[in-house]
Write a protein that holds these residues in place. Structure first.
Motif, PDB file in Angstrom:
ATOM      1  N   THR A 133      10.068  -0.401  -6.958  1.00  0.00           N
ATOM      2  CA  THR A 133       8.820  -1.168  -6.997  1.00  0.00           C
ATOM      3  C   THR A 133       8.668  -1.983  -5.709  1.00  0.00           C
ATOM      4  O   THR A 133       7.623  -2.566  -5.458  1.00  0.00           O
ATOM      5  N   CYS A 134       9.708  -2.014  -4.899  1.00  0.00           N
ATOM      6  CA  CYS A 134       9.796  -2.823  -3.682  1.00  0.00           C
ATOM      7  C   CYS A 134       8.562  -2.653  -2.773  1.00  0.00           C
ATOM      8  O   CYS A 134       8.138  -1.534  -2.559  1.00  0.00           O
ATOM      9  N   PRO A 135       7.983  -3.716  -2.230  1.00  0.00           N
ATOM     10  CA  PRO A 135       8.445  -5.109  -2.216  1.00  0.00           C
ATOM     11  C   PRO A 135       8.253  -5.870  -3.530  1.00  0.00           C
ATOM     12  O   PRO A 135       8.586  -7.049  -3.593  1.00  0.00           O
ATOM     13  N   PHE A 143       4.940   0.185   2.474  1.00  0.00           N
ATOM     14  CA  PHE A 143       5.742  -0.506   1.467  1.00  0.00           C
ATOM     15  C   PHE A 143       6.923   0.413   1.115  1.00  0.00           C
ATOM     16  O   PHE A 143       6.778   1.628   1.101  1.00  0.00           O
ATOM     17  N   HIS A 144       8.067  -0.206   0.809  1.00  0.00           N
ATOM     18  CA  HIS A 144       9.256   0.572   0.462  1.00  0.00           C
ATOM     19  C   HIS A 144       8.956   1.582  -0.644  1.00  0.00           C
ATOM     20  O   HIS A 144       9.398   2.721  -0.597  1.00  0.00           O
ATOM     21  N   ARG A 145       8.197   1.188  -1.652  1.00  0.00           N
ATOM     22  CA  ARG A 145       7.943   2.082  -2.800  1.00  0.00           C
ATOM     23  C   ARG A 145       7.142   3.325  -2.410  1.00  0.00           C
ATOM     24  O   ARG A 145       7.158   4.327  -3.117  1.00  0.00           O
ATOM     25  N   VAL A 160       7.745  -2.891   4.783  1.00  0.00           N
ATOM     26  CA  VAL A 160       7.694  -4.155   4.045  1.00  0.00           C
ATOM     27  C   VAL A 160       8.568  -4.069   2.790  1.00  0.00           C
ATOM     28  O   VAL A 160       8.374  -3.167   1.966  1.00  0.00           O
ATOM     29  N   HIS A 161       9.517  -4.999   2.674  1.00  0.00           N
ATOM     30  CA  HIS A 161      10.435  -5.041   1.529  1.00  0.00           C
ATOM     31  C   HIS A 161      10.478  -6.445   0.920  1.00  0.00           C
ATOM     32  O   HIS A 161      10.251  -7.434   1.609  1.00  0.00           O
ATOM     33  N   GLY A 162      10.836  -6.485  -0.355  1.00  0.00           N
ATOM     34  CA  GLY A 162      11.185  -7.746  -1.013  1.00  0.00           C
ATOM     35  C   GLY A 162      12.635  -7.632  -1.444  1.00  0.00           C
ATOM     36  O   GLY A 162      13.070  -6.556  -1.861  1.00  0.00           O
ATOM     37  N   THR A 163      13.394  -8.721  -1.384  1.00  0.00           N
ATOM     38  CA  THR A 163      14.841  -8.607  -1.643  1.00  0.00           C
ATOM     39  C   THR A 163      15.172  -8.349  -3.117  1.00  0.00           C
ATOM     40  O   THR A 163      16.214  -7.805  -3.414  1.00  0.00           O
TER      41      THR A 163
HETATM   42 ZN   LIG Z   1      12.973  -2.417  -0.335  1.00  0.00          ZN
END
Ligand SMILES: [Zn+2]
Length: 228
Positions: free
Chosen positions: A162-164, A153-155, A34-37
């Motif tokens: 901190t991503c997502p 989560f990416h982090r 799971v990522h946020g841009t």
């Molecule tokens: Zn990410």
């Protein structure tokens, strides 16, 4: 020379699930990443007249600047809850170094991006975008028979990030995914409501408008329980 532009299809959640189905036998997803841009932001997306350009901007950044073979993610969830096509599902993602499993054996994580800056104090993951993210995560886990522990989560893979987004609480997100199946309507319950309540009301209805509305509601129940 790289091609100048790539087009990406945009799906509703239901359309995307139909698109995913044939891949169950072709690829084995091991995790959901799971990522946020962060950038593009939700505000960038809202401003863009041609939404495709936002996806193409990421694609260009990933292929030209980062020199990756394609856009990093398998799917992108936009602020309206639509799911955009990304790189081939048969290819490992460019999710996080050391976690991509890029050995062409068709076993790798499924990676999606959510458009937005979800750090504390910035934008919020909410509404149809949150719903699509939770439903998509649940669908991948269900279709590929994965436990909830495989939501990453990416982090968690790269502690420098901190991503997502620091505003998204991992356990709250996982809890939403866990609670989702219980929100689904069973075929049995849907048909009970239709037979015991809507059907008598349909016969008792005196106007066409009333009958049409009852008919519409019955179809909504059939849809919600996967019968249509
Ligand atoms: Zn990410």
């Amino acid at each position: 020379m790289a091609i100048e532009r790539k087009n990406f299809r945009r799906f509703t959640f239901t359309e995307y699930i139909d698109y995913l189905r044939p891949f169950v036998s072709q690829v084995k997803f091991s995790q959901v990443h799971v990522h946020g841009t962060w950038k593009p932001t939700i505000a960038d997306y809202r401003k863009a007249k041609d939404k495709m350009k936002i996806i193409q901007g990421m694609w260009r950044f990933h292929t030209v600047t980062n020199k990756w073979g394609d856009i990093a993610q398998h799917a992108t969830i936009d602020p309206d809850g639509y799911i955009w096509e990304g790189r081939s599902l048969l290819e490992a993602p460019a999710s996080s170094v050391g976690f991509n499993d890029p050995d062409h054996d068709r076993i790798h994580p499924f990676m999606f991006e959510m458009i937005g800056n979800f750090d504390i104090g910035a934008e919020k993951l909410e509404g149809s975008q949150l719903a699509a993210a939770v439903k998509l995560t649940n669908a991948i886990l269900t279709m590929w028979k994965l436990p909830h522990e495989q939501i990453k989560f990416h982090r968690e893979m790269n502690p420098g990030k901190t991503c997502p987004g620091s505003g998204i609480n991992k356990s709250a997100f996982v809890q939403l995914v866990r609670d989702l199946p219980s929100m689904e309507l069973s075929v049995d319950d849907a048909n009970k409501v239709i037979e015991n309540w809507l059907s008598p009301a349909w016969f008792a209805a005196s106007t066409k408008a009333e009958k049409d509305e009852i008919h519409r509601l019955a179809n909504e129940l059939r849809k919600a329980s996967g019968q249509l």
